[in-house]
Scaffold this motif. Structure first.
Motif, PDB file in Angstrom:
ATOM      1  N   LYS A   1      -7.477   0.652   1.087  1.00 30.80           N
ATOM      2  CA  LYS A   1      -6.754  -0.461   0.290  1.00 30.80           C
ATOM      3  C   LYS A   1      -5.992  -1.385   1.051  1.00 30.80           C
TER       4      LYS A   1
ATOM      5  N   GLU B   1      -7.032   6.956   0.271  1.00 28.36           N
ATOM      6  CA  GLU B   1      -7.219   5.569  -0.389  1.00 28.36           C
ATOM      7  C   GLU B   1      -6.256   4.525   0.388  1.00 28.36           C
ATOM      8  N   LEU B   2      -5.524   5.248   1.211  1.00 28.07           N
ATOM      9  CA  LEU B   2      -4.245   4.441   1.941  1.00 28.07           C
ATOM     10  C   LEU B   2      -5.004   3.334   2.610  1.00 28.07           C
TER      11      LEU B   2
ATOM     12  N   GLY C   1      -4.185  10.483  -1.825  1.00 35.20           N
ATOM     13  CA  GLY C   1      -3.426   9.617  -1.366  1.00 35.20           C
ATOM     14  C   GLY C   1      -3.884   8.998  -0.074  1.00 35.20           C
ATOM     15  N   ALA C   2      -4.016   9.912   0.753  1.00 37.32           N
ATOM     16  CA  ALA C   2      -4.514   9.628   2.043  1.00 37.32           C
ATOM     17  C   ALA C   2      -5.707   9.052   2.272  1.00 37.32           C
TER      18      ALA C   2
ATOM     19  N   THR D   1       0.464   3.833  -2.976  1.00 38.17           N
ATOM     20  CA  THR D   1      -0.116   5.472  -2.353  1.00 38.17           C
ATOM     21  C   THR D   1       0.974   6.572  -3.045  1.00 38.17           C
TER      22      THR D   1
ATOM     23  N   THR E   1       0.050   6.719  -6.579  1.00 39.18           N
ATOM     24  CA  THR E   1      -1.639   7.634  -6.585  1.00 39.18           C
ATOM     25  C   THR E   1      -0.854   8.813  -6.338  1.00 39.18           C
ATOM     26  N   ILE E   2      -0.209   9.117  -5.489  1.00 39.10           N
ATOM     27  CA  ILE E   2       0.099  10.749  -5.165  1.00 39.10           C
ATOM     28  C   ILE E   2       0.793  11.459  -6.438  1.00 39.10           C
TER      29      ILE E   2
ATOM     30  N   ARG F   1       1.147  -1.263  -0.122  1.00 39.67           N
ATOM     31  CA  ARG F   1      -0.161  -0.014  -0.105  1.00 39.67           C
ATOM     32  C   ARG F   1       0.823   1.501   0.085  1.00 39.67           C
ATOM     33  N   ILE F   2       2.044   1.395   0.570  1.00 40.61           N
ATOM     34  CA  ILE F   2       2.909   2.396   0.669  1.00 40.61           C
ATOM     35  C   ILE F   2       3.354   2.547  -0.850  1.00 40.61           C
TER      36      ILE F   2
ATOM     37  N   SER G   1      -1.737  11.881  -9.110  1.00 38.83           N
ATOM     38  CA  SER G   1      -2.789  12.750  -8.864  1.00 38.83           C
ATOM     39  C   SER G   1      -1.888  13.964  -8.869  1.00 38.83           C
TER      40      SER G   1
END
Length: 74
Positions: A48, A44-45, A41-42, A20, A23-24, A16-17, A27
């Motif tokens: 997921k 969905e962390l 990012g925060a 994320t 994703t960040i 997940r890290i 985004s």
């Protein structure tokens, strides 16, 4: 070999890290705003991590694609 729950949790967190951060970055590129990217990012962390953990535990119960290890076949 079976995996215990703690290993699945650690795998979920490490994955997940990675996800994320991806994703960040995406985004940020799309929105052009770091604040928005961090918010996405925060958000969905944690969901997921839970979804990955559940997904992992379900797949451990499915025999599809597994082969028996002859070493443990006594």
């Amino acid at each position: 070999m079976a995996e215990d729950h703690f290993r699945s949790v650690i795998k979920a967190v490490s994955w997940r890290i990675t996800g994320t951060l991806d994703t960040i970055i995406l985004s940020w590129i799309i929105s052009g705003t770091l604040k928005i990217a961090l918010s996405i990012g925060a958000a969905e962390l944690f969901t997921k991590i839970a979804l990955f953990y559940l997904h992992e535990r379900i797949w451990l119960k499915i025999s599809f694609g597994r082969k028996k290890d002859p070493e443990y076949n006594i």
